[in-house]
Design a protein around this motif. Structure first.
Motif, PDB file in Angstrom:
ATOM      1  N   ASP A 190     -48.100   5.636  25.156  1.00 48.38           N
ATOM      2  CA  ASP A 190     -48.821   4.387  24.909  1.00 48.38           C
ATOM      3  C   ASP A 190     -49.373   4.275  23.505  1.00 48.38           C
ATOM      4  O   ASP A 190     -50.147   3.360  23.213  1.00 48.38           O
ATOM      5  CB  ASP A 190     -49.975   4.237  25.907  1.00 48.38           C
ATOM      6  N   GLU A 191     -49.000   5.202  22.612  1.00 50.00           N
ATOM      7  CA  GLU A 191     -49.529   5.130  21.253  1.00 50.00           C
ATOM      8  C   GLU A 191     -48.576   5.806  20.278  1.00 50.00           C
ATOM      9  O   GLU A 191     -47.691   6.583  20.657  1.00 50.00           O
ATOM     10  CB  GLU A 191     -50.910   5.778  21.168  1.00 50.00           C
ATOM     11  N   PRO A 193     -52.079   1.862  19.023  1.00 54.08           N
ATOM     12  CA  PRO A 193     -51.496   1.606  20.347  1.00 54.08           C
ATOM     13  C   PRO A 193     -50.127   0.964  20.206  1.00 54.08           C
ATOM     14  O   PRO A 193     -49.845   0.255  19.232  1.00 54.08           O
ATOM     15  CB  PRO A 193     -52.507   0.645  20.983  1.00 54.08           C
ATOM     16  N   GLU A 199     -48.922  -1.361  22.206  1.00 56.51           N
ATOM     17  CA  GLU A 199     -49.148  -2.791  22.415  1.00 56.51           C
ATOM     18  C   GLU A 199     -50.485  -3.181  21.814  1.00 56.51           C
ATOM     19  O   GLU A 199     -51.477  -2.466  21.958  1.00 56.51           O
ATOM     20  CB  GLU A 199     -49.133  -3.136  23.906  1.00 56.51           C
TER      21      GLU A 199
END
Length: 408
Positions: free
Chosen positions: A339-340, A392, A394
């Motif tokens: 996620d990052e 991140p 997103e």
């Protein structure tokens, strides 16, 4: 000569309005009394006292909003003295009615109720003491008087509530307007800072590369090499300067696109992002810096704002390396996680003194990372300087869409 009141913005001040109202009431009472005097005879002494009471009762209205309770008491006492003494029976009660209404309208509700009750009680007791057949007010008129007094107090209280509501609405409107202006100023400031950061990153990086490339070829030419070697060196430097300036113009057009008019064509050049990392590395290598890239994990598409932020962080880091560190090598490491994205830019230069304050470029990188919920740290190492950033994959919901200021 100073006037007793002022007119502001085309409207009379409260004091001026009170004077005007007092004059109007006085005129009505005086005219009515003069007409009544033609049909009633009374001693001169009583007539004089009656006119004095009229002057006192009506004159007190000039101060009805400055001292509402006092004015109501004065007008009530004037009426209580006037009507038993005067045979002319003028409408002085108008002055008390207005004073009673003003008392309630100015927020002295308890005092207004008390004065109305005292008035009704005094009239009632006065009529009870009259002998049969000599009453001035019958029971029906007494009930009407009670209703009249209650109505005056109620209307005054309603006016007070209405004015309080209007003031509250006005205050809320002013507060909303101030908040909107503050937000507009904050948005304008943030937009200026964002554009300044973009221009700093674009121009700072490109101009730094051009400066290093030009300095390197001048240094080589200063050693008086053979003509063919000098020509090759100059041509190589000029090609590098041309490529760097071309990229700088492309990014500058994209950044300044936010200032275009609606009827102008938007820039069609590709948006800066990690997809152009190879070109960024090659430009840095033209300065003599050995740039290496390391990749771990599986690359995934980044949200456009995050992609641009990652690119700018790498760009500014390389700019600092070429301008300040004196490094020979630099490493760009991209660690893709679930996620990052972790970024590491490290060089083998001189590092930075601990007491030296952070420059605008490093602050700009940190602001970019924080804007998307990430972070950025910088520190000297045993062999140079290191930049670590976390972004991140997103963008947060508040920044996930392209803002008006994004050069897209």
């Amino acid at each position: 000569m100073a006037l007793p009141f002022r007119v502001r913005r085309g409207r009379m001040s409260p004091r001026a309005a009170d004077v005007v109202v007092a004059l109007v009431v006085t005129l009505v009472v005086v005219v009515w009394t003069l007409v009544s005097a033609q049909y009633a005879d009374e001693p001169v002494g009583r007539t004089v006292i009656g006119w004095v009471l009229i002057a006192v009762g009506c004159g007190a209205l000039c101060f009805r909003r400055r001292a509402p309770v006092t004015v109501a008491v004065v007008t009530l006492l004037s009426c209580m003295a006037y009507y038993p003494l005067s045979a002319q029976d003028g409408p002085l009660m108008i002055a008390f009615a207005l004073a009673l209404y003003t008392t309630a309208a100015e927020g002295r509700f308890a005092a207004a109720v008390a004065l109305a009750a005292v008035t009704l009680l005094a009239v009632g007791l006065g009529e009870i003491r009259q002998s049969p057949g000599h009453r001035q007010i019958d029971d029906t008129s007494l009930a009407m008087l009670a209703g009249w007094l209650i109505s005056l107090v109620a209307v005054g209280r309603a006016q007070r509530t209405r004015l309080a509501y209007l003031r509250e609405v006005e205050q809320r409107a002013l507060a909303a307007e101030r908040e909107q202006e503050a937000r507009a100023r904050q948005s304008a400031t943030e937009e200026r800072l964002r554009i300044a950061r973009e221009l700093h990153d674009v121009l700072g990086h490109s101009i730094s590369l051009i400066n290093v490339q030009s300095g390197a070829v001048l240094h080589r030419l200063g050693k008086n090499p053979a003509p063919d070697v000098a020509l090759a060196a100059a041509e190589e430097a000029l090609q590098a300067v041309k490529a760097t300036s071309k990229d700088a113009l492309r990014e500058l057009r994209a950044t300044l696109g936010v200032l275009r008019q609606a009827d102008e064509a938007a820039p069609t050049s590709p948006t800066s992002g990690l997809a152009l990392l190879g070109e960024l590395v090659e430009r840095a290598r033209t300065t003599g810096l050995d740039v290496r890239t390391e990749l771990t994990g599986t690359p995934v598409p980044l949200a456009p704002p995050v992609d641009l932020a990652a690119y700018r962080i790498v760009q500014e880091s390389l700019t600092n390396v070429t301008r300040h560190s004196g490094a020979r090598t630099a490493t760009i490491a991209l660690d893709w996680r679930a996620d990052e994205l972790r970024l590491r830019i490290e060089d083998d230069g001189e590092g930075a003194p601990e007491e030296q304050p952070l420059g605008s470029g490093i602050r700009g990188m940190a602001e970019r990372a924080r804007a998307f919920g990430g972070d950025l740290t910088v520190h000297s190492t045993a062999g140079g300087f290191r930049v670590d950033a976390r972004l991140p994959v997103e963008a947060p919901a508040s920044t996930n869409t392209t803002s008006k200021g994004d050069p897209r």
